[in-house]
Scaffold this motif. Structure first.
Motif, mmCIF file in Angstrom:
data_model
loop_
_atom_site.group_PDB
_atom_site.id
_atom_site.type_symbol
_atom_site.label_atom_id
_atom_site.label_comp_id
_atom_site.label_asym_id
_atom_site.label_seq_id
_atom_site.Cartn_x
_atom_site.Cartn_y
_atom_site.Cartn_z
ATOM 1 N N TRP A 82 36.545 -24.943 124.827
ATOM 2 C CA TRP A 82 37.797 -24.742 125.544
ATOM 3 C C TRP A 82 38.136 -25.886 126.489
ATOM 4 O O TRP A 82 39.097 -25.781 127.261
ATOM 5 C CB TRP A 82 37.757 -23.420 126.322
ATOM 6 C CG TRP A 82 37.701 -22.239 125.413
ATOM 7 C CD1 TRP A 82 36.599 -21.511 125.088
ATOM 8 C CD2 TRP A 82 38.783 -21.661 124.687
ATOM 9 N NE1 TRP A 82 36.917 -20.512 124.206
ATOM 10 C CE2 TRP A 82 38.263 -20.573 123.940
ATOM 11 C CE3 TRP A 82 40.153 -21.940 124.593
ATOM 12 C CZ2 TRP A 82 39.047 -19.776 123.119
ATOM 13 C CZ3 TRP A 82 40.936 -21.151 123.775
ATOM 14 C CH2 TRP A 82 40.386 -20.080 123.047
ATOM 15 N N TYR A 83 37.368 -26.966 126.486
ATOM 16 C CA TYR A 83 37.695 -28.089 127.366
ATOM 17 C C TYR A 83 39.030 -28.710 126.954
ATOM 18 O O TYR A 83 39.404 -28.689 125.789
ATOM 19 C CB TYR A 83 36.587 -29.148 127.332
ATOM 20 C CG TYR A 83 36.234 -29.679 125.960
ATOM 21 C CD1 TYR A 83 37.026 -30.639 125.309
ATOM 22 C CD2 TYR A 83 35.090 -29.237 125.292
ATOM 23 C CE1 TYR A 83 36.703 -31.122 124.066
ATOM 24 C CE2 TYR A 83 34.759 -29.724 124.031
ATOM 25 C CZ TYR A 83 35.571 -30.664 123.428
ATOM 26 O OH TYR A 83 35.244 -31.154 122.177
ATOM 27 N N ARG A 84 39.740 -29.277 127.958
ATOM 28 C CA ARG A 84 41.029 -29.904 127.663
ATOM 29 C C ARG A 84 40.820 -31.248 126.985
ATOM 30 O O ARG A 84 41.450 -31.550 125.957
ATOM 31 C CB ARG A 84 41.852 -30.073 128.941
ATOM 32 C CG ARG A 84 43.243 -30.634 128.690
ATOM 33 C CD ARG A 84 44.077 -30.609 129.953
ATOM 34 N NE ARG A 84 43.514 -31.486 130.968
ATOM 35 C CZ ARG A 84 43.756 -32.809 131.024
ATOM 36 N NH1 ARG A 84 44.539 -33.375 130.136
ATOM 37 N NH2 ARG A 84 43.216 -33.533 131.978
ATOM 38 N N THR A 85 39.990 -32.085 127.563
ATOM 39 C CA THR A 85 39.627 -33.369 126.952
ATOM 40 C C THR A 85 38.151 -33.611 127.226
ATOM 41 O O THR A 85 37.597 -33.121 128.223
ATOM 42 C CB THR A 85 40.440 -34.546 127.509
ATOM 43 O OG1 THR A 85 40.124 -34.730 128.890
ATOM 44 C CG2 THR A 85 41.936 -34.316 127.341
ATOM 45 N N ARG A 86 37.537 -34.362 126.353
ATOM 46 C CA ARG A 86 36.140 -34.762 126.558
ATOM 47 C C ARG A 86 35.926 -36.117 125.910
ATOM 48 O O ARG A 86 36.267 -36.312 124.743
ATOM 49 C CB ARG A 86 35.174 -33.736 125.971
ATOM 50 C CG ARG A 86 33.703 -34.120 126.113
ATOM 51 C CD ARG A 86 32.788 -33.040 125.570
ATOM 52 N NE ARG A 86 32.853 -31.841 126.412
ATOM 53 C CZ ARG A 86 32.271 -30.683 126.093
ATOM 54 N NH1 ARG A 86 31.622 -30.586 124.929
ATOM 55 N NH2 ARG A 86 32.351 -29.651 126.893
ATOM 56 N N LEU A 125 40.306 -33.943 122.050
ATOM 57 C CA LEU A 125 41.470 -33.292 122.632
ATOM 58 C C LEU A 125 41.504 -31.843 122.167
ATOM 59 O O LEU A 125 41.388 -31.572 120.959
ATOM 60 C CB LEU A 125 42.754 -34.008 122.193
ATOM 61 C CG LEU A 125 42.822 -35.519 122.445
ATOM 62 C CD1 LEU A 125 44.142 -36.070 121.915
ATOM 63 C CD2 LEU A 125 42.663 -35.827 123.930
ATOM 64 N N TRP A 126 41.700 -30.923 123.109
ATOM 65 C CA TRP A 126 41.627 -29.515 122.734
ATOM 66 C C TRP A 126 42.637 -29.174 121.647
ATOM 67 O O TRP A 126 43.790 -29.639 121.644
ATOM 68 C CB TRP A 126 41.881 -28.591 123.929
ATOM 69 C CG TRP A 126 41.680 -27.160 123.532
ATOM 70 C CD1 TRP A 126 40.507 -26.473 123.521
ATOM 71 C CD2 TRP A 126 42.666 -26.266 123.018
ATOM 72 N NE1 TRP A 126 40.706 -25.194 123.043
ATOM 73 C CE2 TRP A 126 42.026 -25.039 122.719
ATOM 74 C CE3 TRP A 126 44.046 -26.387 122.776
ATOM 75 C CZ2 TRP A 126 42.703 -23.941 122.209
ATOM 76 C CZ3 TRP A 126 44.718 -25.289 122.246
ATOM 77 C CH2 TRP A 126 44.055 -24.082 121.975
ATOM 78 N N TRP A 155 43.285 -25.608 118.710
ATOM 79 C CA TRP A 155 42.788 -24.331 118.205
ATOM 80 C C TRP A 155 41.726 -24.602 117.150
ATOM 81 O O TRP A 155 41.885 -25.478 116.289
ATOM 82 C CB TRP A 155 43.916 -23.508 117.610
ATOM 83 C CG TRP A 155 43.426 -22.241 116.962
ATOM 84 C CD1 TRP A 155 43.301 -21.989 115.632
ATOM 85 C CD2 TRP A 155 42.961 -21.076 117.642
ATOM 86 N NE1 TRP A 155 42.798 -20.738 115.420
ATOM 87 C CE2 TRP A 155 42.579 -20.138 116.652
ATOM 88 C CE3 TRP A 155 42.839 -20.723 118.991
ATOM 89 C CZ2 TRP A 155 42.078 -18.889 116.957
ATOM 90 C CZ3 TRP A 155 42.339 -19.460 119.305
ATOM 91 C CH2 TRP A 155 41.971 -18.560 118.286
ATOM 92 N N THR A 192 48.311 -27.750 116.940
ATOM 93 C CA THR A 192 47.923 -27.929 118.344
ATOM 94 C C THR A 192 47.270 -29.277 118.575
ATOM 95 O O THR A 192 47.508 -29.923 119.605
ATOM 96 C CB THR A 192 46.979 -26.803 118.808
ATOM 97 O OG1 THR A 192 45.865 -26.700 117.908
ATOM 98 C CG2 THR A 192 47.713 -25.469 118.879
ATOM 99 N N HIS A 220 48.826 -32.289 120.970
ATOM 100 C CA HIS A 220 48.001 -32.844 122.046
ATOM 101 C C HIS A 220 47.850 -34.359 121.876
ATOM 102 O O HIS A 220 47.961 -35.117 122.847
ATOM 103 C CB HIS A 220 46.634 -32.162 122.059
ATOM 104 C CG HIS A 220 45.912 -32.285 123.362
ATOM 105 N ND1 HIS A 220 44.843 -31.496 123.710
ATOM 106 C CD2 HIS A 220 46.092 -33.135 124.419
ATOM 107 C CE1 HIS A 220 44.413 -31.834 124.915
ATOM 108 N NE2 HIS A 220 45.137 -32.837 125.356
ATOM 109 N N TRP A 269 49.148 -37.288 124.400
ATOM 110 C CA TRP A 269 48.197 -38.303 124.869
ATOM 111 C C TRP A 269 48.755 -39.711 124.639
ATOM 112 O O TRP A 269 48.736 -40.560 125.542
ATOM 113 C CB TRP A 269 46.864 -38.115 124.143
ATOM 114 C CG TRP A 269 45.834 -39.159 124.445
ATOM 115 C CD1 TRP A 269 45.692 -40.388 123.858
ATOM 116 C CD2 TRP A 269 44.792 -39.068 125.412
ATOM 117 N NE1 TRP A 269 44.636 -41.073 124.392
ATOM 118 C CE2 TRP A 269 44.058 -40.283 125.353
ATOM 119 C CE3 TRP A 269 44.389 -38.086 126.315
ATOM 120 C CZ2 TRP A 269 42.955 -40.523 126.161
ATOM 121 C CZ3 TRP A 269 43.283 -38.334 127.114
ATOM 122 C CH2 TRP A 269 42.588 -39.535 127.042
#
Length: 434
Positions: free
Chosen positions: A66-70, A82-83, A85, A103, A107, A111
């Motif tokens: 569920w992280y938004r970005t990593r 990038l998050w 589904w 999704t 995203h 970005w």
């Protein structure tokens, strides 16, 4: 403080964003290909940043994040997750699949909208076609954009029954695909047949943009894998399938063929996908469960050693006109490992086997597949000869480092303001498709 969108940590003269729906640890031929492409681009001097969703393929093999970005890294390649589904069942429904694609595309587009100044070029790879949304937002700014088209995703989706022919979804998808292809600066295709089809379906004006960028293999890595000691080899001859276990593969017939063999052998299916449950039922109902192993996904770095222990590799495409353009990555990897190959299907894959003399192309019925297996398993010297032929063929024409050089040259041409011509595209084509 640098301006918004600048990134002082990216080094290198040329900076590229690569937008891809799958990237390791996703386990698929596409993820493997993009891993090699991005690594080789980095070796060519590009500062590479991959934009990808959280790993979730094969579906059902990963927990949902569920992280938004990593931000992570893969050698010299930076990976920005990038998050999006993430389907968590083996055969997700249409809505879940669409959510996965859309999704991530939204995203990635957001970005790139914010960070366009960070890059000198963008590469989006399809399928799915939704990744083109990220390229469209950069095209507005004039940033050089290459669309990497690896298959006829819409056609295949219609043929396999995922979307209705002539329905709203198909019509909307084709309009979007047309917009993407005409907005891009260059279009990479895996086979000449695929390029010709795109031009026929979406306009001959695309022809000057199209250039050949086939799938391939890191031959050195597969050739150098150590064969297992005799004590560690399977007790029976080993037939392997490595890759996505989905609707486009004719694995049902291959499983049934195991019951028709003259001798004993093991069919090992390495990978995951939508049709695994159905294929398990096929193995049970055909009374060949003892001869068929569902090994599940395997880290790609372990595949060369697996192939070194095998006797035959299989790439069974469904016999369908809509898949005539397809050339599976796994065929190059089997041949890179010196493994004889059995294929089914039509079009490019049949021509490839004929040109390489690296295997047997069988009809798609159970008896023909079983006959091809028996022919190879009965003659070790024949297997070795085909394996040597295939390995020499892919080394001279389909080594991924040489293929990436073609992409690098096209990107440099675009970044320098060069104009692509049909003649240029022909000249830069890989020699294996001459």
């Amino acid at each position: 403080m640098p301006p918004v969108g600048e990134n002082t940590s990216m080094t290198g003269t040329d900076r590229i964003a690569v937008v891809t729906q799958q990237y390791p640890p996703d386990k698929s031929g596409h993820a493997s290909r993009m891993n090699d492409v991005t690594r080789n681009l980095a070796e060519e001097g590009w500062a590479v940043e991959v934009l990808a969703p959280p790993p979730c393929f094969p579906h059902g093999e990963f927990d949902r994040d569920w992280y938004r970005t990593r931000r992570t890294s893969a050698g010299d390649v930076r990976v920005q997750r990038l998050w999006a589904w993430q389907p968590t069942v083996a055969d997700p429904g249409t809505l879940s699949r669409i959510a996965y694609y859309v999704t991530f595309a939204l995203h990635a587009a957001l970005w790139l909208t914010i960070r366009t100044r960070r890059y000198d070029a963008v590469l989006t790879t399809t399928p799915p076609i939704s990744t083109g949304l990220a390229g469209l937002v950069t095209a507005v700014s004039g940033l050089p954009w290459v669309v990497d088209v690896r298959d006829l995703w819409i056609d295949a989706s219609v043929s396999l029954g995922f979307i209705s022919e002539g329905g709203v979804l198909e019509r909307a998808s084709r309009r979007f695909q047309r917009t993407v292809l005409h907005a891009a600066d260059a279009i990479a295709v895996t086979t000449e047949t695929l390029g010709e089809h795109l031009c026929t379906q979406y306009g001959e004006a695309l022809s000057p943009k199209v250039f050949l960028l086939p799938n391939g293999v890191d031959v050195d890595r597969f050739e150098s894998a150590d064969a297992p000691d005799a004590a560690d080899r399977p007790d029976e001859p080993l037939i392997v399938y490595v890759g996505n276990i989905g609707h486009a593969q004719n694995l049902d017939a291959c499983i049934r063929a195991m019951g028709e063999l003259e001798g004993d052998a093991e069919l090992r299916l390495v990978g995951g996908g939508d049709t695994v449950p159905d294929l398990r039922e096929t193995a049970e109902s055909s009374d060949v469960s003892d001869a068929v192993t569902f090994a599940g996904p395997m880290p790609h770095e372990e595949i060369p050693s697996l192939l070194a222990s095998a006797d035959v590799g299989i790439a069974p495409l469904v016999d369908d006109d809509e898949l005539a353009y397809a050339m599976p990555t796994k065929v190059y990897e089997y041949m890179g490992a010196g493994l004889p190959v059995v294929t089914t299907g039509r079009g490019e894959v049949e021509r490839f086997i004929d040109s390489s003399n690296g295997g047997i192309h069988a009809e798609s019925d159970v008896e023909s597949i079983a006959s091809a297996f028996d022919t190879l398993l009965a003659d070790e010297s024949y297997r070795e000869r085909l394996g040597e032929n295939g390995q020499a063929y892919v080394r001279s024409r389909y080594d991924r480092s040489a293929i990436t050089e073609t992409l690098h040259e096209r990107l440099r041409q675009l970044a320098d303001g060069g104009v692509t011509t049909a003649g240029d595209a022909t000249d830069s084509a890989v020699a294996g498709n001459e």
